[in-house]
Design an enzyme around this catalytic site. Structure first.
Site, PDB file in Angstrom:
ATOM      1  N   LYS A 200       0.855  -1.183   0.000  1.00 26.70           N
ATOM      2  CA  LYS A 200       0.000   0.000   0.000  1.00 26.70           C
ATOM      3  C   LYS A 200       0.892   1.235   0.000  1.00 26.70           C
ATOM      4  O   LYS A 200       1.745   1.394   0.880  1.00 26.70           O
ATOM      5  CB  LYS A 200      -0.896  -0.016   1.233  1.00 26.70           C
ATOM      6  N   ARG A 210     -10.869   9.616   2.381  1.00 29.28           N
ATOM      7  CA  ARG A 210     -10.725  10.248   3.703  1.00 29.28           C
ATOM      8  C   ARG A 210     -11.923  11.144   3.990  1.00 29.28           C
ATOM      9  O   ARG A 210     -12.361  11.254   5.137  1.00 29.28           O
ATOM     10  CB  ARG A 210      -9.388  10.981   3.785  1.00 29.28           C
ATOM     11  N   LYS A 254      -2.268  -1.472  -3.816  1.00 31.65           N
ATOM     12  CA  LYS A 254      -3.114  -0.290  -3.716  1.00 31.65           C
ATOM     13  C   LYS A 254      -2.293   0.978  -3.784  1.00 31.65           C
ATOM     14  O   LYS A 254      -1.270   1.053  -3.104  1.00 31.65           O
ATOM     15  CB  LYS A 254      -3.835  -0.366  -2.366  1.00 31.65           C
TER      16      LYS A 254
HETATM   17  C1  PBG Z   1      -6.918   3.694   5.634  1.00 24.91           C
HETATM   18  C2  PBG Z   1      -7.426   3.387   4.279  1.00 24.91           C
HETATM   19  C3  PBG Z   1      -7.342   4.261   3.205  1.00 24.91           C
HETATM   20  C4  PBG Z   1      -7.971   3.635   2.137  1.00 24.91           C
HETATM   21  C5  PBG Z   1      -8.427   2.386   2.570  1.00 24.91           C
HETATM   22  N1  PBG Z   1      -8.057   2.231   3.909  1.00 24.91           N
HETATM   23  C6  PBG Z   1      -6.813   5.639   3.120  1.00 24.91           C
HETATM   24  C7  PBG Z   1      -5.527   5.959   3.722  1.00 24.91           C
HETATM   25  O1  PBG Z   1      -4.644   5.132   3.835  1.00 24.91           O
HETATM   26  O2  PBG Z   1      -5.407   7.109   4.120  1.00 24.91           O
HETATM   27  C8  PBG Z   1      -8.122   4.274   0.799  1.00 24.91           C
HETATM   28  C9  PBG Z   1      -9.158   3.743  -0.106  1.00 24.91           C
HETATM   29  C10 PBG Z   1      -9.541   4.660  -1.191  1.00 24.91           C
HETATM   30  O3  PBG Z   1      -8.933   5.725  -1.422  1.00 24.91           O
HETATM   31  O4  PBG Z   1     -10.493   4.317  -1.890  1.00 24.91           O
HETATM   32  N2  PBG Z   1      -6.648   2.676   6.489  1.00 24.91           N
END
Ligand code: PBG
Length: 330
Positions: A200, A210, A254
């Protein structure tokens, strides 16, 4: 004398039936995981402005979406809570509450749909913390690894007890997969899977998400001390290797499209089930292009999904899941 090409790659492309017959990969509704945002209340649909077409739903609405997914042949939902501000705290302990929004949504889906659909649950503290970071922080705001992992273990057990089928840690702490696996085994959740957000990245594509979970206004700084640097690929392979060794059943890359090379390398290197998350910013980009008349939504959605399959993904988390499944069925 004219010389003709003997091999004409256009020959098999000349008709629709032949193109269909020669197509190497197909995307079906079974390849989709549908991310949904849960909010408090009853009968609530709360549209997310930065994700046009996506809403937060109260638990009853989530159940309706789950039934819709079953009817469309979508095998799994991914749940994210928009926790009320007064339930957020420095340590995110609402994540451990057996009656939190997430657990209520999991139970309601399981009551309504039983084994007809899988429920994947996000493990990380950001929907519950007052500072919007995924873990516990020290005075300097640095996210603490080992203390956070303890919380994540508790959060995972809480979700598994509510009926979660797949625990999906998105926090990027080191060692959390092993700790969660051990705890799940110890609590007899032997068949609860772990899909690790293994690679990620600290990405600019998460903005609308967010907003959706209500952490964007709270977050100070960024997540670069735990999420990966977009310039790194070898490190992604190390992350995946670690999570597999610790017991992950499947791994995720991701964001999605900008990181297709990573998905492809992970698949080629490890041969394990790889999933991609076509994240909120990617969805918003497509919708923005459609809104100004620069793109055909249906064609673009299907093309991006087939690209994930071609790269070697077993499936895709996408906010377009229901729309795409409808297109595939028509
Ligand atoms: C946070 C989390 C995020 C997403 C999924 N879980 C955002 C981040 O890491 O700030 C992002 C998913 C998306 O943008 O669709 N644990």
């Amino acid at each position: 004398m004219t010389s003709y090409p003997m091999t004409r790659l256009r020959r098999t492309r000349a008709t629709a039936w032949s193109r269909a017959m020669h197509r190497e990969v197909l995307v079906t509704p079974a390849d989709l995981i549908w991310p949904l945002f849960v909010t408090e209340g009853q009968g609530v649909e709360d549209p997310i402005l930065s994700l046009p077409g996506v809403s937060r739903w109260s638990v009853d609405g989530i159940v309706a979406r789950a039934k819709e997914a079953v009817a469309l042949g979508i095998p799994c939902l991914a749940l994210f809570p928009n926790t009320q501000p007064d339930r957020r705290s420095e340590d995110g302990k609402e994540a451990l509450n057996p009656d939190n929004l997430m657990c209520r949504a999991i139970r309601a889906i399981k009551d309504a749909c039983g084994g007809d659909i899988g429920v994947l649950t996000d493990v990380a503290l950001d929907p519950y913390t007052s500072h919007g970071q995924d873990g516990l922080i020290d005075e300097a705001g640095y996210v603490l690894n080992d203390q956070t992992v303890e919380m994540l273990v508790g959060q995972s057990l809480n979700q598994a007890a509510a009926g979660a089928d797949i625990i999906a840690p998105s926090d990027m702490m080191d060692g959390r997969i092993g700790a969660i696996r051990e705890a799940l085994e110890g609590a007899s959740h032997t068949n609860v899977q772990i899909m690790s957000y293994a690679a990620k990245y600290a990405s600019a594509f998460y903005g609308p998400f967010r907003d959706a979970v209500g952490s964007s206004g709270l977050l100070k700084g960024n997540k670069k001390t735990y999420q990966m640097d977009p310039g790194n690929a070898e490190e992604a392979l190390r992350e995946v290797e670690m999570d597999l060794a610790e017991g992950a059943d499947s791994v995720m890359v991701k964001p999605g499209l900008p990181y297709l090379d990573i998905a492809c390398r992970v698949k080629e290197t490890f041969g394990v089930p790889v999933f991609a998350y076509q994240v909120s910013g990617e969805y918003a980009m497509i919708e923005a292009a459609v809104a100004v008349g620069a793109a055909d939504r249906d064609a673009m959605v299907l093309e991006t999904l087939v690209a994930f399959k071609r790269a070697g993904c077993s499936g895709v988390l996408t906010y377009h899941a229901a729309h795409a499944a409808r297109l595939m069925g028509s």
